[in-house]
Motif scaffolding. Structure first.
Motif, short mmCIF file in Angstrom:
data_model
loop_
_atom_site.label_atom_id
_atom_site.label_comp_id
_atom_site.label_asym_id
_atom_site.label_seq_id
_atom_site.Cartn_x
_atom_site.Cartn_y
_atom_site.Cartn_z
N ASN A 124 17.72 6.50 19.65
CA ASN A 124 18.71 6.90 18.59
C ASN A 124 19.34 8.01 18.92
O ASN A 124 20.44 8.39 18.92
CB ASN A 124 18.17 6.81 17.19
CG ASN A 124 19.06 7.18 16.15
OD1 ASN A 124 19.39 8.33 15.89
ND2 ASN A 124 19.94 5.94 15.76
N THR A 180 29.81 6.99 15.91
CA THR A 180 28.59 7.56 15.29
C THR A 180 28.77 7.48 13.94
O THR A 180 27.57 7.00 13.23
CB THR A 180 28.05 8.97 15.94
OG1 THR A 180 28.92 9.78 15.47
CG2 THR A 180 28.21 9.02 17.38
N TYR A 228 25.98 5.07 11.32
CA TYR A 228 25.17 5.76 10.12
C TYR A 228 25.76 4.95 8.82
O TYR A 228 25.15 5.29 7.84
CB TYR A 228 25.24 7.20 10.27
CG TYR A 228 24.12 7.54 11.48
CD1 TYR A 228 22.89 7.08 11.49
CD2 TYR A 228 24.77 8.29 12.39
CE1 TYR A 228 22.10 7.45 12.63
CE2 TYR A 228 24.10 8.73 13.53
CZ TYR A 228 22.83 8.39 13.51
OH TYR A 228 22.12 8.53 14.62
N ASN A 263 23.82 1.88 8.85
CA ASN A 263 22.55 1.86 8.73
C ASN A 263 21.81 1.50 7.49
O ASN A 263 20.91 0.56 7.38
CB ASN A 263 22.29 3.30 9.24
CG ASN A 263 20.60 3.54 9.06
OD1 ASN A 263 20.28 4.19 8.16
ND2 ASN A 263 19.85 2.78 9.79
N ALA A 269 22.81 1.99 14.41
CA ALA A 269 22.45 1.57 13.30
C ALA A 269 21.12 0.89 13.50
O ALA A 269 20.03 0.88 12.40
CB ALA A 269 23.44 0.60 12.69
N PRO A 282 27.82 10.85 7.47
CA PRO A 282 28.70 10.05 8.54
C PRO A 282 30.19 10.41 7.80
O PRO A 282 31.23 10.20 8.32
CB PRO A 282 28.31 8.59 8.05
CG PRO A 282 27.62 8.68 6.72
CD PRO A 282 26.82 10.00 6.84
#
Length: 295
Positions: free
Chosen positions: A86, A102, A106, A109, A158, A246
């Motif tokens: 990760n 990115t 997230y 996720n 994720a 995020p």
């Protein structure tokens, strides 16, 4: 006293998530360094900073705090490999102008966590969760079609963090103690990397070396804040706050680094944000209902 404790927990949570949201700025300053090199330094110095923190906090209980069952110790090798994957994907993406990816990862996720809970922990999906997962999947699929390939970076982030969370949940070890041992597993590989790239390490400028050294602190510091907050706030409350990171990264990517926010991204983010709103609203209502039932 309870209100003061919650205020401290809230402050710690905000600190952790804002820190994580701003982290791309730090690693962007290292975009001239190979991602593997950054991760190797992050592992070694992260363990050092974490050991110092635990030693100061635990004092005489330091060694007893680090004692864990042998089964858990080997289990942390798996979680360690997941978290380092990760980190590597994240650092590579940031240093290659992919901060927006990115951010998307997230945001996805929490929805991956729900899916993994259903598949591996036999948790039942609610109607709201099924709708949310469908919306998120549709948005992500649309983005993949729009750009001509799956959004690999976002999906890899994720999924790797989702499986990491699942592994840590099954291992049931204290957060910072678990991080210490799973990172310690990676130290030999990091030291081997240093020896194999000795010429590169010797040619590193002082300013770059300082940034690499403090990458360990960048790794550990928000985790300490998160750990402090998790003990003082409800998971639902933390669940709402986690979207700060995020969101900040999203703003940084688009507003400060000028990454392209295409129509495909607009549709994907709209689907995921709607899904997260549904999940959050449903969780809030469910928690409120349970409180009323208990009264």
């Amino acid at each position: 006293m309870k209100e003061t404790t919650q205020q401290k927990g809230l402050a710690a949570a905000i600190f952790a998530f804002v820190f994580w949201g701003l982290a791309p700025i730090y690693f962007k300053m290292l975009n001239h360094v190979d991602a593997f090199n950054i991760i190797a330094h992050r592992v070694v110095w992260g363990v050092l900073f974490l050991a110092v923190f635990l030693l100061v906090r635990e004092r005489q209980s330091f060694f007893s705090t680090l004692k864990i069952p042998l089964k858990t110790f080997f289990g942390l090798l798996i979680s360690g490999l997941l978290i380092v994957c990760n980190w590597l994907i994240f650092v590579w993406a940031v240093t290659h102008d992919q901060i927006l990816a990115t951010s998307l990862g997230y945001f996805i996720n929490p929805l991956v966590n729900i899916l993994l809970g259903t598949l591996f922990l036999k948790e039942r999906l609610t109607k709201a969760q099924m709708i949310a997962l469908t919306l998120a999947a549709a948005g992500t699929l649309y983005l993949g079609i729009y750009i001509g390939q799956p959004p690999w970076i976002a999906l890899a982030l994720a999924m790797s963090f989702g499986f990491y969370g699942l592994a840590r949940k099954l291992l049931q070890v204290r957060p910072l103690v678990g991080l210490f041992w799973e990172t310690m597993w990676l130290v030999p590989a990091a030291l081997w990397y240093f020896s194999a790239t000795m010429n590169t390490q010797l040619q590193t400028t002082t300013s770059t070396m300082i940034l690499l050294f403090f990458s360990g602190l960048v790794t550990v510091l928000p985790l300490i804040g998160f750990n402090y907050a998790a003990k003082r706030l409800s998971l639902t409350y933390i669940g709402f706050l986690q979207y700060m990171a995020p969101s900040i990264s999203f703003i940084i990517a688009v507003m400060f680094y000028g990454e392209a926010f295409t129509h495909g991204h607009q549709v994907a983010f709209a689907g995921i944000w709607t899904a997260l709103f549904i999940i959050s609203y449903h969780s809030f209502k469910e928690r409120k209902r349970k409180k009323l039932t208990m009264v």
